[in-house]
Design an enzyme around this catalytic site. Structure first.
Site, short mmCIF file in Angstrom:
data_model
loop_
_atom_site.label_atom_id
_atom_site.label_comp_id
_atom_site.label_asym_id
_atom_site.label_seq_id
_atom_site.Cartn_x
_atom_site.Cartn_y
_atom_site.Cartn_z
N SER A 24 -38.94 59.04 -26.61
CA SER A 24 -38.02 58.16 -25.89
C SER A 24 -38.30 56.69 -26.17
CB SER A 24 -38.12 58.43 -24.38
OG SER A 24 -39.45 58.29 -23.93
N ASN A 111 -45.89 60.70 -14.88
CA ASN A 111 -44.74 60.88 -13.99
C ASN A 111 -44.62 59.76 -12.96
OD1 ASN A 111 -44.44 63.17 -15.44
ND2 ASN A 111 -45.12 64.58 -13.85
N THR A 156 3.52 44.56 -4.21
CA THR A 156 3.08 45.92 -3.89
C THR A 156 3.90 46.80 -4.82
OG1 THR A 156 4.76 46.27 -2.19
CG2 THR A 156 2.65 45.41 -1.43
N HIS A 157 3.33 47.88 -5.29
CA HIS A 157 3.97 48.75 -6.29
C HIS A 157 4.37 47.97 -7.54
CE1 HIS A 157 4.42 51.66 -2.94
NE2 HIS A 157 4.73 50.59 -2.23
N SER A 278 -3.76 39.30 -34.43
CA SER A 278 -3.46 40.60 -35.00
C SER A 278 -3.58 40.51 -36.52
CB SER A 278 -2.03 40.99 -34.61
OG SER A 278 -1.48 41.85 -35.57
N LYS A 284 0.90 37.22 -32.57
CA LYS A 284 0.13 37.83 -31.49
C LYS A 284 -1.08 37.01 -31.03
CE LYS A 284 0.53 41.49 -29.81
NZ LYS A 284 0.28 42.81 -30.34
N ASN A 286 -3.97 38.29 -28.44
CA ASN A 286 -4.30 39.45 -27.61
C ASN A 286 -5.46 39.20 -26.66
OD1 ASN A 286 -2.32 40.95 -28.95
ND2 ASN A 286 -3.75 41.55 -30.56
N GLU A 291 -9.33 43.70 -22.11
CA GLU A 291 -9.11 45.12 -22.43
C GLU A 291 -10.43 45.85 -22.62
OE1 GLU A 291 -6.06 45.57 -25.58
OE2 GLU A 291 -5.46 43.58 -24.97
N TYR A 318 -41.15 66.44 -11.22
CA TYR A 318 -40.64 65.89 -12.48
C TYR A 318 -40.20 67.01 -13.43
CZ TYR A 318 -40.34 63.55 -16.96
OH TYR A 318 -39.88 63.08 -18.17
N GLN A 323 -35.84 62.20 -18.28
CA GLN A 323 -35.96 61.18 -19.33
C GLN A 323 -34.57 60.64 -19.69
OE1 GLN A 323 -39.02 61.31 -22.51
NE2 GLN A 323 -37.30 61.79 -23.85
N LYS A 326 -32.82 56.94 -18.33
CA LYS A 326 -32.92 55.57 -18.85
C LYS A 326 -31.71 55.15 -19.68
CE LYS A 326 -37.54 56.57 -19.08
NZ LYS A 326 -37.10 57.65 -18.26
N1 ARG Z 1 -40.91 59.58 -21.48
C1 ARG Z 1 -40.99 60.36 -20.30
C2 ARG Z 1 -39.79 60.01 -19.39
O1 ARG Z 1 -39.17 59.05 -19.62
C3 ARG Z 1 -42.25 60.13 -19.61
C4 ARG Z 1 -42.67 61.20 -18.63
C5 ARG Z 1 -43.21 62.37 -19.27
N2 ARG Z 1 -43.89 63.19 -18.35
C6 ARG Z 1 -44.23 64.45 -18.64
N3 ARG Z 1 -44.84 65.12 -17.72
N4 ARG Z 1 -43.94 64.99 -19.78
O2 ARG Z 1 -39.44 60.74 -18.48
#
Ligand code: ARG
Length: 464
Positions: A24, A111, A156-157, A278, A284, A286, A291, A318, A323, A326
Site C-alpha cells: 500500500s 493495526n 421553482t421547477h 472548442s 464556443k 465552455n 462541469e 482488523y 487497507q 485510504k
Molecule cells: N497497510 C496496512 C493497512 O493500511 C497496514 C495494516 C496491516 N496490518 C496487518 N495486520 N496486516 O491497513
C-alpha cells in the site's frame, strides 16, 4: 525484495505478485510525517514508562526526526516495493540505528499504528479543507454584498416564480457552506480520539500510558475499547459524507453557473481564464470547471459507497479489507480541495450581467403572487384573489400583454378593488422591496442575512 518483517514464521518467500498486490506504500506514503509523529509519541511513552531504556527512546526519536527530514528533502526515497509506509520507516530506522530501532514496535501493532496515522492525517486535511471553505464563504459573501439590489428571477421547477435578488440567491449557498464548515468540525470532534496502544486488537501486557500518547498527539482521550480502536472507520465514512455534501453544494452551484452562462440565460460571463474553447466551434466558451466539479461529485459519492460497502461485512477486529479505506478517503479529500481551490477564483472573476437578470425577472408573470396579495390586502380572501389573478394572467397571454401593461379597465372588470395603485404594487422593485420577512430577498433582509452569516462564520472559526 528484502525479507519481510514477519519472515520468521514462513518457510517460503512470498510470491512477487502477492507482494505487489499487498503493498500500500503507493498510496499510504503520503502519511510518512504522521507515522513518524505517532512513533515519536510512542517512543517517548515507552522510554518514560521504562518499557525500553530511556537512551534508546532518545536515539529512536532523534533518528525518526532525521528520517522525516530526509524524506522531506528528497534525500530518502520511499521504496515502492515496501509493504507500506509503516514497515518502510521502521526498516529504515533499524537500518540506521540497528537493534535500538527494533525496540520501537514494542507494545504496538500495525493495526493501531495505521488507525492512528489515518486519524492524524485526516485531522490535518480537515483543517485545510475548513480553511478553503472559509475562503469560499468569504468570496461568496463579497459578491453578495455588491448585489443586494440586483433583481433576478427566483425559480421553482426551473420556471420563473417570484423575484429575488442575486445576493439572496448567493446567500443560500453561504447557508449551505456554513453547515458544511460546521459539519467538518463535528467529524473532527468525534474522530479526535487516540487508538494508539490498542495493539493488534487486545491491548498489551506492558504497563503503557495511553493517556500520555493521547495527550502528546493532541487527542481528546484514548479510545475506550481496543477492538473498536483498531477496527473503527466511522470517521472515514463521516468525513466522506461531509465531503459528499460539500460536493453536492458545489455541484448545484456549478449547474446554475452552467445555466447562467448559456445564451439562454446570460446572467453571468465567466472570465476567459476560467473557461475553455472548442477544438472545432470557434464561437464556443465552455464552463469546463463547473462541469468537472459536477462530474467529480459522482466520484466522491462513489468513494462513500466504497467505504460503506467495505465496512459492512467485516468481523471484528482488523481485516485487510480496511487497507482500501485510504485510496477512497484520500481521493475524496484531494478532489474536494482541488474543486474548492478552482471554484474560488472562478467565482471571484465572473462578471454579473445585472441587466439580463432584471430583464428576465420582468418577464414570466413573476409578480402574479404580488397581484393576488394586493387584493388580499384590500380584504379579499387569498383563494379568490388567486383565481382572479390567474384569469388576468390568461387574459394577458391571450392579448400579448404583461400585468404591468394590462389596462386598468380590464382589472376593474374582475373586481372594483383594483385601482391605479395596482401598477405600483406589482412593479418589480416593489415586489422585491416588500419581500422583507425574515430570510426573504428584500435588500434590507439580505443585509441582515449577510451580517448573521459573518457572525456565524466568526463563531465557527473560533472553534476550529
Ligand atoms: N497497510 C496496512 C493497512 O493500511 C497496514 C495494516 C496491516 N496490518 C496487518 N495486520 N496486516 O491497513
Amino acid at each position: 525484495m528484502a525479507d519481510m518483517m514477519w519472515a520468521g514464521r514462513f518457510s517460503k518467500q512470498v510470491d512477487d505478485t502477492v507482494n505487489a498486490f499487498n503493498s500500500s506504500i503507493a498510496f499510504d506514503g503520503c502519511m510518512y510525517k504522521h507515522d513518524i509523529q505517532g512513533s515519536i509519541a510512542h517512543a517517548t511513552m515507552l522510554g518514560d514508562c521504562g518499557i525500553i531504556p530511556k537512551d534508546d527512546s532518545v536515539k529512536i526519536i532523534d533518528e525518526l526526526k532525521k528520517i522525516s527530514a530526509d524524506i522531506e528533502s528528497g534525500d530518502l526515497q520511499l521504496d515502492p516495493s515496501a509493504e507500506d509506509i509503516h514497515m518502510f520507516i521502521e526498516a529504515e530506522l533499524t537500518k540506521r540505528i540497528g537493534d535500538v530501532g527494533k525496540r520501537l514496535h514494542t507494545a504496538r501493532s500495525r493495526n493501531d499504528q495505521v488507525a492512528l496515522d489515518l486519524r492524524l492525517y485526516l485531522r490535518d486535511e480537515i483543517k485545510e479543507i475548513q480553511e478553503l471553505v472559509i475562503k469560499l464563504i468569504n468570496t461568496v459573501i463579497d459578491i453578495a454584498k455588491q448585489h443586494t439590489e440586483t433583481v433576478m428571477p427566483g425559480y421553482t421547477h426551473l420556471q420563473r416564480a417570484q423575484p429575488i435578488t442575486f445576493a439572496h440567491h448567493l446567500m443560500a449557498y453561504v447557508a449551505m457552506l456554513l453547515r458544511d464548515l460546521e459539519r467538518l468540525g463535528d467529524v473532527n470532534k468525534r474522530m479526535n480520539y487516540c487508538p494508539l496502544g490498542c495493539g493488534a486488537l487486545a491491548g498489551t501486557t506492558y504497563k503503557t500510558n495511553r493517556q500520555q500518547t493521547s495527550d502528546l498527539l493532541g487527542f481528546t482521550a484514548p479510545m475506550e475499547n481496543s477492538l473498536d480502536g483498531v477496527s473503527d472507520r466511522d470517521y472515514c465514512i463521516e468525513l466522506n459524507c461531509a465531503l459528499s455534501l460539500i460536493m453536492t453544494h458545489l455541484s448545484r452551484f456549478s449547474e446554475e453557473i452552467i445555466l447562467w452562462c448559456s445564451w439562454e440565460f446570460k446572467f453571468i460571463e465567466l472570465d476567459d481564464a476560467f473557461a475553455t474553447g472548442s477544438s472545432i466551434m470557434p464561437q464556443k466558451k465552455n464552463p469546463d470547471v463547473t462541469e468537472l466539479i459536477r462530474g467529480k461529485t459522482g466520484r466522491v459519492n462513489g468513494n462513500l459507497v466504497t467505504l460503506l460497502t467495505m465496512m459492512k461485512g467485516i468481523p471484528l477486529a482488523y481485516n485487510k479489507d480496511m487497507q482500501e479505506d485510504k485510496e477512497a478517503i484520500f481521493d475524496s479529500v484531494d478532489n474536494v480541495k482541488l474543486c474548492v481551490k478552482t471554484f474560488i477564483p472562478m467565482l471571484a472573476t465572473m462578471r454579473v450581467l445585472k441587466d439580463n437578470m432584471r430583464n428576465a425577472a420582468a418577464k414570466g408573470f413573476i409578480n402574479a403572487t404580488d397581484c393576488a396579495d394586493y387584493l388580499v390586502k384590500k380584504g379579499m380572501p387569498f383563494r379568490d384573489a388567486y383565481k382572479i389573478t390567474g384569469t388576468l394572467v390568461a387574459l394577458c397571454i391571450e392579448k400579448g400583454l404583461t400585468l404591468e401593461t394590462l389596462p386598468i379597465e380590464e382589472y376593474q372588470k374582475m373586481t372594483e378593488l383594483f385601482t391605479e395603485d395596482v401598477y405600483q404594487a406589482i412593479s418589480l422593485d416593489t415586489c422585491v422591496k416588500e419581500r422583507k420577512s425574515y430570510g426573504a430577498p428584500a435588500p434590507d433582509a439580505v443585509v441582515v442575512q449577510i451580517e448573521n452569516a459573518e457572525k456565524k462564520l466568526d463563531e465557527i472559526v473560533d472553534l476550529i
